[in-house]
Design an enzyme around this catalytic site. Structure first.
Site, PDB file in Angstrom:
ATOM      1  N   ASN A 202     125.274 -39.878  22.678  1.00  0.00           N
ATOM      2  CA  ASN A 202     125.040 -38.482  23.060  1.00  0.00           C
ATOM      3  C   ASN A 202     124.328 -38.386  24.398  1.00  0.00           C
ATOM      4  O   ASN A 202     124.527 -37.429  25.143  1.00  0.00           O
ATOM      5  CB  ASN A 202     124.204 -37.796  21.981  1.00  0.00           C
ATOM      6  CG  ASN A 202     125.038 -37.444  20.766  1.00  0.00           C
ATOM      7  OD1 ASN A 202     125.810 -36.492  20.801  1.00  0.00           O
ATOM      8  ND2 ASN A 202     124.920 -38.221  19.707  1.00  0.00           N
ATOM      9  N   HIS A 232     118.096 -47.361  27.316  1.00  0.00           N
ATOM     10  CA  HIS A 232     119.022 -46.604  28.169  1.00  0.00           C
ATOM     11  C   HIS A 232     118.509 -46.686  29.599  1.00  0.00           C
ATOM     12  O   HIS A 232     117.373 -46.282  29.884  1.00  0.00           O
ATOM     13  CB  HIS A 232     119.071 -45.127  27.765  1.00  0.00           C
ATOM     14  CG  HIS A 232     119.542 -44.894  26.367  1.00  0.00           C
ATOM     15  ND1 HIS A 232     120.831 -45.126  25.952  1.00  0.00           N
ATOM     16  CD2 HIS A 232     118.888 -44.426  25.278  1.00  0.00           C
ATOM     17  CE1 HIS A 232     120.954 -44.824  24.675  1.00  0.00           C
ATOM     18  NE2 HIS A 232     119.779 -44.399  24.246  1.00  0.00           N
TER      19      HIS A 232
HETATM   20  N1  LIG Z   1     121.119 -35.679  21.398  1.00  0.00           N
HETATM   21  C1  LIG Z   1     120.725 -36.887  21.043  1.00  0.00           C
HETATM   22  O1  LIG Z   1     119.979 -37.562  21.770  1.00  0.00           O
HETATM   23  C2  LIG Z   1     121.146 -37.416  19.712  1.00  0.00           C
HETATM   24  C3  LIG Z   1     120.594 -38.611  19.246  1.00  0.00           C
HETATM   25  C4  LIG Z   1     121.015 -39.084  18.032  1.00  0.00           C
HETATM   26  C5  LIG Z   1     121.968 -38.405  17.287  1.00  0.00           C
HETATM   27  N2  LIG Z   1     122.504 -37.260  17.754  1.00  0.00           N
HETATM   28  C6  LIG Z   1     123.548 -36.517  17.022  1.00  0.00           C
HETATM   29  O2  LIG Z   1     122.931 -35.654  16.073  1.00  0.00           O
HETATM   30  C7  LIG Z   1     123.821 -35.453  14.951  1.00  0.00           C
HETATM   31  C8  LIG Z   1     123.094 -35.746  13.635  1.00  0.00           C
HETATM   32  O3  LIG Z   1     122.669 -37.095  13.616  1.00  0.00           O
HETATM   33  P1  LIG Z   1     122.034 -37.748  12.306  1.00  0.00           P
HETATM   34  O4  LIG Z   1     121.523 -39.086  12.715  1.00  0.00           O
HETATM   35  O5  LIG Z   1     121.078 -36.792  11.660  1.00  0.00           O
HETATM   36  O6  LIG Z   1     123.326 -37.925  11.384  1.00  0.00           O
HETATM   37  P2  LIG Z   1     123.374 -38.044   9.805  1.00  0.00           P
HETATM   38  O7  LIG Z   1     124.700 -38.630   9.496  1.00  0.00           O
HETATM   39  O8  LIG Z   1     122.152 -38.719   9.283  1.00  0.00           O
HETATM   40  O9  LIG Z   1     123.344 -36.512   9.288  1.00  0.00           O
HETATM   41  C9  LIG Z   1     124.371 -35.611   9.532  1.00  0.00           C
HETATM   42  C10 LIG Z   1     124.444 -34.633   8.364  1.00  0.00           C
HETATM   43  O10 LIG Z   1     125.434 -33.646   8.656  1.00  0.00           O
HETATM   44  C11 LIG Z   1     126.041 -33.288   7.420  1.00  0.00           C
HETATM   45  N3  LIG Z   1     127.292 -32.592   7.697  1.00  0.00           N
HETATM   46  C12 LIG Z   1     128.479 -33.101   8.110  1.00  0.00           C
HETATM   47  N4  LIG Z   1     129.379 -32.116   8.283  1.00  0.00           N
HETATM   48  C13 LIG Z   1     128.747 -30.953   7.998  1.00  0.00           C
HETATM   49  C14 LIG Z   1     129.141 -29.586   8.019  1.00  0.00           C
HETATM   50  N5  LIG Z   1     130.366 -29.208   8.374  1.00  0.00           N
HETATM   51  N6  LIG Z   1     128.237 -28.653   7.640  1.00  0.00           N
HETATM   52  C15 LIG Z   1     126.990 -29.018   7.262  1.00  0.00           C
HETATM   53  N7  LIG Z   1     126.560 -30.293   7.237  1.00  0.00           N
HETATM   54  C16 LIG Z   1     127.420 -31.252   7.609  1.00  0.00           C
HETATM   55  C17 LIG Z   1     126.181 -34.621   6.681  1.00  0.00           C
HETATM   56  O11 LIG Z   1     126.388 -34.434   5.290  1.00  0.00           O
HETATM   57  C18 LIG Z   1     124.857 -35.282   7.020  1.00  0.00           C
HETATM   58  O12 LIG Z   1     123.872 -35.030   6.053  1.00  0.00           O
HETATM   59  C19 LIG Z   1     125.009 -36.420  15.179  1.00  0.00           C
HETATM   60  O13 LIG Z   1     126.098 -35.711  15.744  1.00  0.00           O
HETATM   61  C20 LIG Z   1     124.465 -37.410  16.186  1.00  0.00           C
HETATM   62  O14 LIG Z   1     125.491 -37.968  16.989  1.00  0.00           O
HETATM   63  C21 LIG Z   1     122.094 -36.753  18.942  1.00  0.00           C
END
Ligand SMILES: NC(=O)c1ccc[n+]([C@@H]2O[C@H](COP(=O)([O-])OP(=O)(O)OC[C@H]3O[C@@H](n4cnc5c(N)ncnc54)[C@H](O)[C@@H]3O)[C@@H](O)[C@H]2O)c1
Length: 281
Positions: A202, A232
């Site tokens: 991301n 990074h």
């Molecule tokens: N911006 C950044 O620096 C950064 C860093 C790390 C992760 N992220 C992103 O943040 C997001 C979340 O990461 P995470 O580590 O918490 O992932 P995770 O897999 O631990 O949690 C994601 C959650 O989303 C839920 N989910 C999936 N589809 C859904 C929907 N349609 N409606 C509701 N809930 C839904 C899943 O059931 C899960 O509980 C990911 O897209 C990840 O790539 C961003």
């Protein structure tokens, strides 16, 4: 005139809805409860897997904030914290903006072509917040983007277990267990990077958006048994001179693909949002 929920809620608490109660959504929710109780109120949790939102609620008060649908969440909050891992994230964010909610976006990789989302937010008079994530220097990137940028590179190094279930690695038949020293898994542009490593990169999208120079951005992703942290390294050169930043991030205990700094940056962005101030990015 803006109708951002923030403007409407100067005195009362801002109602926050958490969309996605996985590693990041849960940590953000707990931090809001612990650190922002005077300004914000968690009023809605929604996860497509109800066990996730139910489990998160056990650690929070007030109780009974688990919602049965996304529409119900949108009806119960002023700000949506998007932390889902979903194929239709763009659509979910669009829905929130159409409902005139401010949105903090974590899945930045889904928005590199995201002009329309920002235009929609502007039209609706609401805000899209993008935290700086697990990198340093986003403020400087935004500043230097006002002039010519010649070249940007991001080199991401992560421990081997961070790529365990990555589809690109499997497709390329890279045997992670046979890697003995620093090995480049991917080299390419930001569009390919977020497609091949949707859970790992991301930050590449954040750099692309902040610099307004996604076509000049090259991404290199490497792993090694020696890597214990997510690092990074960003190098930028252009009319302004040269910029180099490097973060060495502790891995998020709940999710090895995520850096703890990503969560800390989101919580900081929210604190500034709740207080109505903004320093840097
Ligand atoms: N911006 C950044 O620096 C950064 C860093 C790390 C992760 N992220 C992103 O943040 C997001 C979340 O990461 P995470 O580590 O918490 O992932 P995770 O897999 O631990 O949690 C994601 C959650 O989303 C839920 N989910 C999936 N589809 C859904 C929907 N349609 N409606 C509701 N809930 C839904 C899943 O059931 C899960 O509980 C990911 O897209 C990840 O790539 C961003």
């Amino acid at each position: 005139m803006s109708s951002s929920p923030l403007k409407n809620r100067v005195k009362s608490k801002i109602r926050v809805g958490i969309l996605g109660c996985g590693a990041i959504g849960s940590r953000i929710a707990k931090s809001i409860k612990a650190q922002c109780d005077d300004r914000a109120l968690l009023t809605a949790l929604f996860d497509i897997n109800p066990a996730k939102s139910e489990n998160l609620q056990k650690h929070l008060s007030p109780k009974n904030v688990v919602k049965k649908s996304y529409a119900e969440l949108l009806g119960s909050c002023d700000l949506v914290v998007e932390a889902v891992n979903a194929p239709d994230t763009r659509q979910l964010v669009r829905q929130a903006l159409l409902a005139k909610k401010d949105v903090l976006v974590m899945s930045v990789g889904k928005f590199i072509e995201g002009g329309s989302i920002f235009e929609l937010a502007q039209k609706q008079g609401v805000r899209v917040l993008i935290p700086s994530g697990a990198i340093a220097g986003v403020d400087a990137l935004k500043a230097v983007s006002q002039q010519r940028i010649d070249r940007i590179t991001l080199t991401t190094r992560k421990p081997i277990y961070g790529f365990a279930d990555n589809a690109f690695v499997q497709q390329k038949r890279i045997n992670l267990s046979q890697i003995t020293r620093e090995t480049v898994l991917f080299e390419g542009n930001v569009r390919e990077a977020v497609k091949c490593f949707p859970q790992n990169i991301n930050v590449a999208a954040t750099i692309a958006l902040a610099s307004h120079s996604k076509d000049k951005l090259r991404i290199r992703i490497a792993t090694s048994p020696e890597f214990k942290v997510n690092s990074h390294e960003i190098e930028v050169s252009g009319e302004f001179g040269r910029l180099v930043t490097r973060t060495e991030n502790v891995v998020c205990p709940d999710n090895p693909k995520t850096s703890l700094l990503a969560v800390l940056s989101a919580v900081r962005a929210l604190k500034e949002y709740f207080q109505g101030v903004k320093i840097g990015t």
